[in-house]
Design a protein around this motif. Structure first.
Motif, short mmCIF file in Angstrom:
data_model
loop_
_atom_site.label_atom_id
_atom_site.label_comp_id
_atom_site.label_asym_id
_atom_site.label_seq_id
_atom_site.Cartn_x
_atom_site.Cartn_y
_atom_site.Cartn_z
N ASP A 99 38.67 19.37 21.13
CA ASP A 99 38.26 19.98 19.87
C ASP A 99 37.92 18.88 18.89
OD1 ASP A 99 38.11 21.28 17.33
OD2 ASP A 99 39.22 22.97 18.18
N HIS A 101 35.79 19.42 16.45
CA HIS A 101 35.48 20.05 15.17
C HIS A 101 36.57 19.77 14.15
CE1 HIS A 101 33.90 23.07 12.37
NE2 HIS A 101 35.14 23.51 12.24
N TYR A 102 37.81 19.97 14.55
CA TYR A 102 38.93 19.79 13.62
C TYR A 102 39.52 18.38 13.67
CZ TYR A 102 39.06 24.77 12.53
OH TYR A 102 38.74 26.02 12.09
N HIS A 131 39.77 24.93 26.36
CA HIS A 131 39.34 25.10 24.97
C HIS A 131 38.32 24.01 24.69
CE1 HIS A 131 40.06 25.54 20.49
NE2 HIS A 131 39.61 24.29 20.54
N THR A 132 37.16 24.38 24.17
CA THR A 132 36.17 23.37 23.82
C THR A 132 35.46 23.77 22.53
OG1 THR A 132 34.18 22.18 24.54
CG2 THR A 132 34.44 24.44 25.32
N ARG A 133 35.38 22.81 21.61
CA ARG A 133 34.66 23.04 20.36
C ARG A 133 34.07 21.73 19.88
NH1 ARG A 133 36.52 26.27 14.81
NH2 ARG A 133 34.40 26.42 13.98
N ALA A 134 32.77 21.74 19.67
CA ALA A 134 32.03 20.56 19.20
C ALA A 134 32.24 19.37 20.12
CB ALA A 134 32.44 20.20 17.76
N ARG A 136 30.76 19.42 23.65
CA ARG A 136 30.10 19.92 24.86
C ARG A 136 29.95 18.85 25.93
NH1 ARG A 136 25.05 23.26 22.08
NH2 ARG A 136 26.32 24.57 20.71
N THR A 139 33.33 17.60 27.37
CA THR A 139 34.01 18.64 28.15
C THR A 139 33.38 18.75 29.54
OG1 THR A 139 34.63 19.92 26.19
CG2 THR A 139 34.56 21.09 28.29
N CYS A 156 37.40 31.91 25.10
CA CYS A 156 36.88 32.14 23.75
C CYS A 156 35.57 31.38 23.56
CB CYS A 156 37.92 31.73 22.71
SG CYS A 156 37.58 32.31 21.03
N THR A 158 32.13 29.93 22.66
CA THR A 158 31.30 30.02 21.46
C THR A 158 30.08 29.10 21.53
OG1 THR A 158 32.66 28.37 20.33
CG2 THR A 158 33.22 30.68 19.95
N GLU A 159 29.86 28.49 22.68
CA GLU A 159 28.77 27.52 22.80
C GLU A 159 27.48 28.21 23.23
OE1 GLU A 159 29.28 24.57 21.75
OE2 GLU A 159 31.46 24.50 21.65
#
Length: 261
Positions: A99, A101-102, A131-134, A136, A139, A156, A158-159
């Motif tokens: 993650d 993003h955060y 879990h993957t966010r920002a 890609r 990951t 979840c 979101t990509e």
């Protein structure tokens, strides 16, 4: 059977049920939910999710360290994780992943933890919940590097479709949450239409990300019914067919889960 493939039962807001998890689960069961996968996110909550799996026959669990729950020293190592995975109701590893993003400043530490979880998956043969966010590129690179013989799931999701297709090509499943119902989720709805039927899961990620029309309120496992209803409409198939197929998919991905056939 309708299955909530990703929920945090130890974190639910139970105020509408007078503090009773039994009542919350019964409410979900009345909505047709037949099984729950309760997710581990830290060393501290591993005992909680295992206890819930022992208390309820329709609850299984996972253990792992969420990328946003890593300790300064990286936290427990591989030996701890392998020991936790010996529990008979721990059917998966995670959630783990990246993650940026955060916490982009913790990218290196997150990658180290992700590799550790993927190694545990290689050793045990249990699927990994990602879990993957920002993140890609990293990951996908780490999933390719691990080259696991068994599948896992990008939860979840979101990509974009490009990432979904790359994950599908690696053998992974795509799980969709209430985010797909949000008004600004057109790109995600495009992904949802294209995911092959035999690679799709549904989840709530409760208590987070309640679907429409409950957005802004604490999410509950019973709302996986709304997610499934919306997806069936979006994909142009019957609700019954989508529930049946996602149930089959869940059993295939998590063969150790105590799901009634």
């Amino acid at each position: 059977m309708l299955i909530d493939s990703h929920c945090h039962l130890d974190r639910l807001d139970l105020s509408v049920f007078d503090g009773s998890l039994d009542a919350a689960l019964d409410s979900a069961r009345r909505c047709g939910v037949g099984h729950f996968l309760c997710i581990g996110v830290s060393a501290e909550n591993a005992a909680s999710v295992k206890a819930l799996s022992e208390r309820y026959a329709d609850v299984d669990c996972s253990v792992g360290i969420h990328p946003l729950d890593l300790e300064a020293d990286g936290g427990p190592g591989l030996d701890w994780l392998l020991h936790e995975l010996e529990h008979p109701h721990v059917v998966a590893i995670g959630e783990t992943g990246l993650d940026y993003h955060y916490q982009p400043e913790a990218a290196e530490q997150q990658r180290g933890s992700f590799r550790l979880h993927l190694e545990a998956a290689r050793i045990t043969g249990k699927p990994v919940i990602v879990h993957t966010r920002a993140a890609r590129a990293d990951t996908l690179a780490l999933l390719r590097e691990a080259d696991l013989p068994q599948a896992g799931v990008l939860h979840c999701f979101t990509e974009d479709w490009e990432m979904a297709r790359a994950a599908l090509d690696l053998g992974y499943y795509i799980s969709l949450s209430g985010i797909v119902t949000f008004r600004n989720a057109d790109a995600l709805r495009d992904v949802a239409r294209q995911v092959p039927a035999d690679r799709l899961l549904v989840e709530t990620d409760s208590p987070y990300l309640a679907p429409m029309p409950h957005r802004g309120k604490p999410n509950l496992p019973q709302y996986v019914h709304e997610v499934a209803t919306f997806l069936a409409m979006l994909r142009g198939e019957s609700y019954e067919r989508l529930v049946e197929q996602t149930g089959v998919n869940f059993r295939r991905l998590f063969p150790l889960a105590r799901v009634a056939v």
